[in-house]
Scaffold this motif. Structure first.
Motif, PDB file in Angstrom:
ATOM      1  N   SER A 133       3.401   5.596  -0.249  1.00  0.00           N
ATOM      2  CA  SER A 133       4.544   5.002  -0.311  1.00  0.00           C
ATOM      3  C   SER A 133       3.430   3.253   1.074  1.00  0.00           C
ATOM      4  CB  SER A 133       4.800   5.650   0.935  1.00  0.00           C
ATOM      5  OG  SER A 133       6.276   4.354   1.621  1.00  0.00           O
ATOM      6  N   ILE A 134       4.288   2.366   0.509  1.00  0.00           N
ATOM      7  CA  ILE A 134       4.691   0.719   1.584  1.00  0.00           C
ATOM      8  C   ILE A 134       5.551   0.934   2.599  1.00  0.00           C
ATOM      9  CG2 ILE A 134       4.157  -1.541   1.649  1.00  0.00           C
ATOM     10  CD1 ILE A 134       2.602  -0.985  -1.867  1.00  0.00           C
ATOM     11  N   ILE A 135       5.110   0.441   3.575  1.00  0.00           N
ATOM     12  CA  ILE A 135       6.042   0.361   4.343  1.00  0.00           C
ATOM     13  C   ILE A 135       6.017  -0.525   5.415  1.00  0.00           C
ATOM     14  CG2 ILE A 135       6.594   3.207   4.501  1.00  0.00           C
ATOM     15  CD1 ILE A 135       5.257   2.971   7.506  1.00  0.00           C
ATOM     16  N   GLU A 136       7.134  -0.827   6.224  1.00  0.00           N
ATOM     17  CA  GLU A 136       7.000  -2.366   7.058  1.00  0.00           C
ATOM     18  C   GLU A 136       5.824  -1.774   8.527  1.00  0.00           C
ATOM     19  OE1 GLU A 136      10.458  -5.330   7.203  1.00  0.00           O
ATOM     20  OE2 GLU A 136      11.322  -3.570   7.801  1.00  0.00           O
ATOM     21  N   THR A 137       5.159  -2.452   8.686  1.00  0.00           N
ATOM     22  CA  THR A 137       4.575  -2.149   9.983  1.00  0.00           C
ATOM     23  C   THR A 137       5.322  -2.168  11.091  1.00  0.00           C
ATOM     24  OG1 THR A 137       1.975  -2.676   8.973  1.00  0.00           O
ATOM     25  CG2 THR A 137       2.320  -2.338  11.319  1.00  0.00           C
ATOM     26  N   LYS A 138       6.354  -1.925  11.267  1.00  0.00           N
ATOM     27  CA  LYS A 138       7.571  -1.025  12.693  1.00  0.00           C
ATOM     28  C   LYS A 138       6.976  -0.193  13.192  1.00  0.00           C
ATOM     29  CE  LYS A 138      10.103  -5.460  11.217  1.00  0.00           C
ATOM     30  NZ  LYS A 138      11.160  -6.185  10.527  1.00  0.00           N
ATOM     31  N   THR A 139       8.031   0.040  14.191  1.00  0.00           N
ATOM     32  CA  THR A 139       7.806   1.061  14.782  1.00  0.00           C
ATOM     33  C   THR A 139       8.909   2.438  14.395  1.00  0.00           C
ATOM     34  OG1 THR A 139       7.184   0.135  17.246  1.00  0.00           O
ATOM     35  CG2 THR A 139       8.344   1.930  17.527  1.00  0.00           C
ATOM     36  N   ILE A 140      10.326   1.399  14.111  1.00  0.00           N
ATOM     37  CA  ILE A 140      11.336   2.424  13.626  1.00  0.00           C
ATOM     38  C   ILE A 140      10.622   2.990  11.923  1.00  0.00           C
ATOM     39  CG2 ILE A 140      12.256   0.873  13.053  1.00  0.00           C
ATOM     40  CD1 ILE A 140      14.430   3.599  14.764  1.00  0.00           C
ATOM     41  N   THR A 141      10.696   1.899  11.167  1.00  0.00           N
ATOM     42  CA  THR A 141      10.021   2.671   9.926  1.00  0.00           C
ATOM     43  C   THR A 141       8.510   3.211   9.828  1.00  0.00           C
ATOM     44  OG1 THR A 141      10.115   0.076   9.746  1.00  0.00           O
ATOM     45  CG2 THR A 141       9.243   1.318   7.470  1.00  0.00           C
ATOM     46  N   ILE A 179      -3.060  12.317   5.970  1.00  0.00           N
ATOM     47  CA  ILE A 179      -2.247  11.086   5.877  1.00  0.00           C
ATOM     48  C   ILE A 179      -3.154  10.058   6.249  1.00  0.00           C
ATOM     49  CG2 ILE A 179      -0.370   9.945   6.725  1.00  0.00           C
ATOM     50  CD1 ILE A 179       0.803  11.879   7.584  1.00  0.00           C
ATOM     51  N   GLY A 180      -3.428   9.050   5.261  1.00  0.00           N
ATOM     52  CA  GLY A 180      -4.315   7.395   5.348  1.00  0.00           C
ATOM     53  C   GLY A 180      -3.422   6.680   5.223  1.00  0.00           C
ATOM     54  N   MET A 181      -3.514   6.096   6.430  1.00  0.00           N
ATOM     55  CA  MET A 181      -3.266   4.652   6.152  1.00  0.00           C
ATOM     56  C   MET A 181      -3.204   3.175   6.711  1.00  0.00           C
ATOM     57  SD  MET A 181      -0.340   5.936   9.943  1.00  0.00           S
ATOM     58  CE  MET A 181       0.663   4.881   9.402  1.00  0.00           C
ATOM     59  N   ASP A 182      -3.394   2.417   5.209  1.00  0.00           N
ATOM     60  CA  ASP A 182      -4.278   1.330   5.627  1.00  0.00           C
ATOM     61  C   ASP A 182      -3.192   0.334   6.580  1.00  0.00           C
ATOM     62  OD1 ASP A 182      -6.570  -0.124   5.031  1.00  0.00           O
ATOM     63  OD2 ASP A 182      -5.578  -1.576   3.197  1.00  0.00           O
ATOM     64  N   VAL A 183      -3.456  -0.276   7.356  1.00  0.00           N
ATOM     65  CA  VAL A 183      -2.355  -0.975   8.629  1.00  0.00           C
ATOM     66  C   VAL A 183      -2.818  -2.789   8.178  1.00  0.00           C
ATOM     67  CG1 VAL A 183      -1.520  -1.376  10.922  1.00  0.00           C
ATOM     68  CG2 VAL A 183      -2.326   1.060   9.686  1.00  0.00           C
ATOM     69  N   HIS A 184      -1.402  -3.390   7.874  1.00  0.00           N
ATOM     70  CA  HIS A 184      -1.454  -4.895   8.410  1.00  0.00           C
ATOM     71  C   HIS A 184      -0.674  -4.950   8.840  1.00  0.00           C
ATOM     72  CE1 HIS A 184      -4.719  -5.360   5.510  1.00  0.00           C
ATOM     73  NE2 HIS A 184      -4.748  -4.017   4.248  1.00  0.00           N
ATOM     74  N   LYS A 185      -0.569  -6.446   9.359  1.00  0.00           N
ATOM     75  CA  LYS A 185       0.494  -7.125   9.718  1.00  0.00           C
ATOM     76  C   LYS A 185       1.908  -6.629   8.923  1.00  0.00           C
ATOM     77  CE  LYS A 185       2.345 -11.536  11.531  1.00  0.00           C
ATOM     78  NZ  LYS A 185       2.355 -13.429  11.727  1.00  0.00           N
ATOM     79  N   GLU A 186       2.300  -7.095   8.454  1.00  0.00           N
ATOM     80  CA  GLU A 186       3.817  -6.854   7.662  1.00  0.00           C
ATOM     81  C   GLU A 186       3.492  -5.532   6.531  1.00  0.00           C
ATOM     82  OE1 GLU A 186       5.829  -9.775   7.664  1.00  0.00           O
ATOM     83  OE2 GLU A 186       4.713 -10.492   8.923  1.00  0.00           O
ATOM     84  N   ILE A 229       0.510   3.738   2.855  1.00  0.00           N
ATOM     85  CA  ILE A 229       0.468   5.072   3.208  1.00  0.00           C
ATOM     86  C   ILE A 229       0.278   6.200   2.131  1.00  0.00           C
ATOM     87  CG2 ILE A 229       1.462   7.103   4.355  1.00  0.00           C
ATOM     88  CD1 ILE A 229       2.695   5.385   6.265  1.00  0.00           C
ATOM     89  N   ALA A 230      -1.009   6.608   2.486  1.00  0.00           N
ATOM     90  CA  ALA A 230      -1.166   8.250   1.273  1.00  0.00           C
ATOM     91  C   ALA A 230      -1.309   9.532   1.670  1.00  0.00           C
ATOM     92  CB  ALA A 230      -2.641   7.815   0.336  1.00  0.00           C
ATOM     93  N   VAL A 231      -0.414   9.937   1.542  1.00  0.00           N
ATOM     94  CA  VAL A 231      -0.397  12.304   2.220  1.00  0.00           C
ATOM     95  C   VAL A 231      -1.284  12.570   1.097  1.00  0.00           C
ATOM     96  CG1 VAL A 231       1.209  13.321   3.041  1.00  0.00           C
ATOM     97  CG2 VAL A 231       1.683  10.977   3.245  1.00  0.00           C
ATOM     98  N   LEU A 232      -2.241  13.634   1.641  1.00  0.00           N
ATOM     99  CA  LEU A 232      -2.242  14.210   0.939  1.00  0.00           C
ATOM    100  C   LEU A 232      -2.436  16.079   1.415  1.00  0.00           C
ATOM    101  CD1 LEU A 232      -6.338  13.324   0.274  1.00  0.00           C
ATOM    102  CD2 LEU A 232      -4.169  13.331  -1.116  1.00  0.00           C
ATOM    103  N   ASN A 233      -1.650  16.768   0.009  1.00  0.00           N
ATOM    104  CA  ASN A 233      -1.910  18.272   1.707  1.00  0.00           C
ATOM    105  C   ASN A 233      -2.981  19.234   1.343  1.00  0.00           C
ATOM    106  OD1 ASN A 233      -2.710  19.467  -1.379  1.00  0.00           O
ATOM    107  ND2 ASN A 233      -0.283  20.047  -2.020  1.00  0.00           N
ATOM    108  N   GLY A 234      -2.759  20.008   1.514  1.00  0.00           N
ATOM    109  CA  GLY A 234      -4.097  20.877   2.202  1.00  0.00           C
ATOM    110  C   GLY A 234      -4.820  21.058   1.353  1.00  0.00           C
ATOM    111  N   SER A 235      -4.381  21.324  -0.207  1.00  0.00           N
ATOM    112  CA  SER A 235      -5.169  21.290  -1.288  1.00  0.00           C
ATOM    113  C   SER A 235      -5.952  19.570  -1.874  1.00  0.00           C
ATOM    114  CB  SER A 235      -5.186  22.762  -2.181  1.00  0.00           C
ATOM    115  OG  SER A 235      -4.207  21.385  -2.707  1.00  0.00           O
ATOM    116  N   GLY A 236      -5.430  18.965  -1.329  1.00  0.00           N
ATOM    117  CA  GLY A 236      -6.611  17.916  -1.596  1.00  0.00           C
ATOM    118  C   GLY A 236      -5.126  16.817  -2.466  1.00  0.00           C
ATOM    119  N   LYS A 237      -4.400  17.614  -3.200  1.00  0.00           N
ATOM    120  CA  LYS A 237      -3.517  17.444  -3.675  1.00  0.00           C
ATOM    121  C   LYS A 237      -2.406  15.631  -3.100  1.00  0.00           C
ATOM    122  CE  LYS A 237       0.416  18.133  -6.869  1.00  0.00           C
ATOM    123  NZ  LYS A 237       1.822  18.320  -7.699  1.00  0.00           N
TER     124      LYS A 237
END
Length: 169
Positions: free
Chosen positions: A32-40, A8-15, A19-27
């Motif tokens: 996703s783009i989510i809010e930068t909040k704990t619950i989310t 999981i690669g995350m590019d984190v900003h204030k708002e 997020i990008a999720v790769l499986n073990g083979s690299g696919k």
């Protein structure tokens, strides 16, 4: 039985956080783009199954995110953005950066920046607060002593009583 590994690669900003999720083979299995909040962020991580390896770049949100995710995933790599020359190549966007971070994590090409164990930030903040309060207390005591001396009242200095200079009898 094979282990389902996700990178999981995350590019984190204030708002928002990309997020990008790769499986073990690299696919690429999810973006996703989510809010930068704990619950989310926690809901997103809980929705993923398998052995989770997560990365993001060192920055303003890194310590908070480290403390949040470290107990919930298999591996956390907070990487130094200056040492990731591969991120600078090609097109630049939050989505692309998240994907590149996940790819570099999967390839073992990221160097981790040290982040202490959970709670070290809290301890550091408490120590800083104690020092600030101690300095403030000393400053207030010195101001009070000066005020009392100005009015001619005796002031205790290390256990002895002194009289303010210029006090009339």
């Amino acid at each position: 039985m094979s282990v389902d590994i996700k990178y999981i690669g995350m590019d984190v900003h204030k708002e928002a956080t990309s997020i990008a999720v790769l499986n073990g083979s690299g696919k690429l299995v999810m973006e996703s783009i989510i809010e930068t909040k704990t619950i989310t962020i926690l809901q997103f991580i809980r929705g993923l199954r398998g052995e989770l390896h997560v990365t993001w770049e060192e920055g303003t949100w890194a310590a908070w995110l480290y403390d949040l995710l470290k107990p919930r995933v298999h591996e956390v790599v907070v990487c130094n953005p200056r040492r990731n020359a591969l991120l600078k190549e090609g097109s630049k966007s939050d989505r692309v950066d998240a994907r590149k971070l996940a790819e570099l994590l999967r390839g073992g090409l990221l160097r981790s920046v040290y982040h202490g164990e959970n709670g070290v930030g809290t301890l550091r903040e408490l120590a800083r607060s104690y020092q600030t309060i101690s300095k403030d207390l000393q400053r207030v005591m010195n101001r009070l002593k000066a005020l009392f001396r100005g009015w001619g009242f005796p002031v205790r200095v290390r256990g002895s009583i002194t009289r303010a200079i210029g006090r009339s009898g």
